[in-house]
Design an enzyme around this catalytic site. Sequence first.
Site, PDB file in Angstrom:
ATOM      1  N   SER A  59     -10.041   1.443   3.125  1.00  0.00           N
ATOM      2  CA  SER A  59      -8.707   2.311   1.763  1.00  0.00           C
ATOM      3  C   SER A  59      -7.528   1.739   1.276  1.00  0.00           C
ATOM      4  O   SER A  59      -6.466   2.101   0.228  1.00  0.00           O
ATOM      5  CB  SER A  59      -7.761   3.400   3.015  1.00  0.00           C
ATOM      6  N   SER A  96      -9.414  -0.948   7.084  1.00  0.00           N
ATOM      7  CA  SER A  96      -8.704  -0.262   5.766  1.00  0.00           C
ATOM      8  C   SER A  96      -8.695  -2.328   5.133  1.00  0.00           C
ATOM      9  O   SER A  96      -8.219  -1.713   4.105  1.00  0.00           O
ATOM     10  CB  SER A  96      -8.268   0.515   6.226  1.00  0.00           C
ATOM     11  N   LYS A 140       0.841  -1.308  -0.532  1.00  0.00           N
ATOM     12  CA  LYS A 140       0.261  -0.068  -0.693  1.00  0.00           C
ATOM     13  C   LYS A 140       0.844   1.345  -0.073  1.00  0.00           C
ATOM     14  O   LYS A 140       1.925   1.252   0.612  1.00  0.00           O
ATOM     15  CB  LYS A 140      -0.978  -0.157   0.986  1.00  0.00           C
TER      16      LYS A 140
END
Length: 441
Positions: free
Chosen positions: A155, A179, A80
Amino acid sequence: MDEWRSMGAAALGRGIAAGEIDPVALAQVFLDAITAHPDSARIYARTTPERAMAEAEAARERAQGGRRLGQLDGVPLSWKDLFDSAGCGTEAGTRLMAGRVPARDAEVLARATAAGTVCLGKTHMTEIAFSGLGINPRTATPPNLFDADAAPGGSSSGAAASVAHGLAPLAIGSDTGGSVRVPSVWNGLVGLKPTHGALPLEGAVPLCGRFDTVGPLARSVEDANLALAAMGGPSADLRGARLDGARLLVIDTIVMQELDPMVSRSFDAALSRLDAAGAEIVRRSHPALEEAYALAGALYTAEAWAWWRERIEADTAALYPPILDRVRAGQGVSAADWIAGWDRLHALRRDYAAATAGFDAVICPGVAITPPKVAPLLEDAEAFRDTNLKTLRNTRLANLMGLCSAALPAGDPGCGLLLNGAAGQDARLWRLAAAVEAALA
């Protein structure tokens, strides 16, 4: 070799150990797939081919010399875009950090590299990690596996998409309110959220440090468990994991309210299968959870605003307005309210621990809704806000109560379930998750 893209990380590791898979060829297969994929620019913010090939060549030499560093030595991972990577941009999905290039790897990336994993690159994410929808009009919104017009979940949106679309066998994301687990549920994956503090956050761009955690997104509990081990996190011996005799608690309170019909049907069907496999399922109410949820807004936004305010004030136009509004809500939280809120939350955590003692896990639907269409949410800021809050509602239970948590597919596309375990009981929960996964397979 194209079949490698549909294999799990553990299977790839076994193939490398057996001499059947060359780590260099494996890395090249994934790099080529990323280049060729029509949506790759919506999934990867940037790739690191030179680093990947150098790490794969080192893994090949170790494999040939019988010196493998672990079960994932030579296996590629995506990261990420909030984990620092030396010499490669790390921008946390926001223009507020455009052009930021750290000098060192995040601690978890450094650990995974020392365990022999291969870094493919950085995946797109919600701006500053502050939404569970995975929609990012400023950089990119990754595709949902099951519906090209639907939200991917966030996310860690690109992290989920990289695995779901065969562009990485494993992904590392972060989880502050869901997330890792929301995009896992919405894309048919497994996502693990360790207990807060179980993995270091050094070198990870923060959102709310008192809630932020690091976790893997994978095709199986086995793969995710190995990823945690590679990062020096809490992992388990999954051999012999059994479901018979496990006690699962369904809390008939906030996490069971206003479920989409498909989510409700999928969850009920999963419970029936777990019951048939020997689990004991008990239902109880715990109304105090609603008070914990009422505290969440102030605790999250105040800390997010404290860290991000200088960058935001320097360029307010950079953030998508619903995200900007959410962070700015932290301006109005006083220090006294924030401290009192945390004091109360700690008390509520103790009450929750007492109420759930004696159960192996609390089980609930992964997300209350199925993936919503993106276009209407972009046209209506209020709908964006309300849908985002409902999306994160069930996953946030674990963050608020300080738990470890596992998200598993529940059969229907975009539906899943959560297993929430007591703080520090991560290995025990991963074993239970492996047993539940087998029962639902």
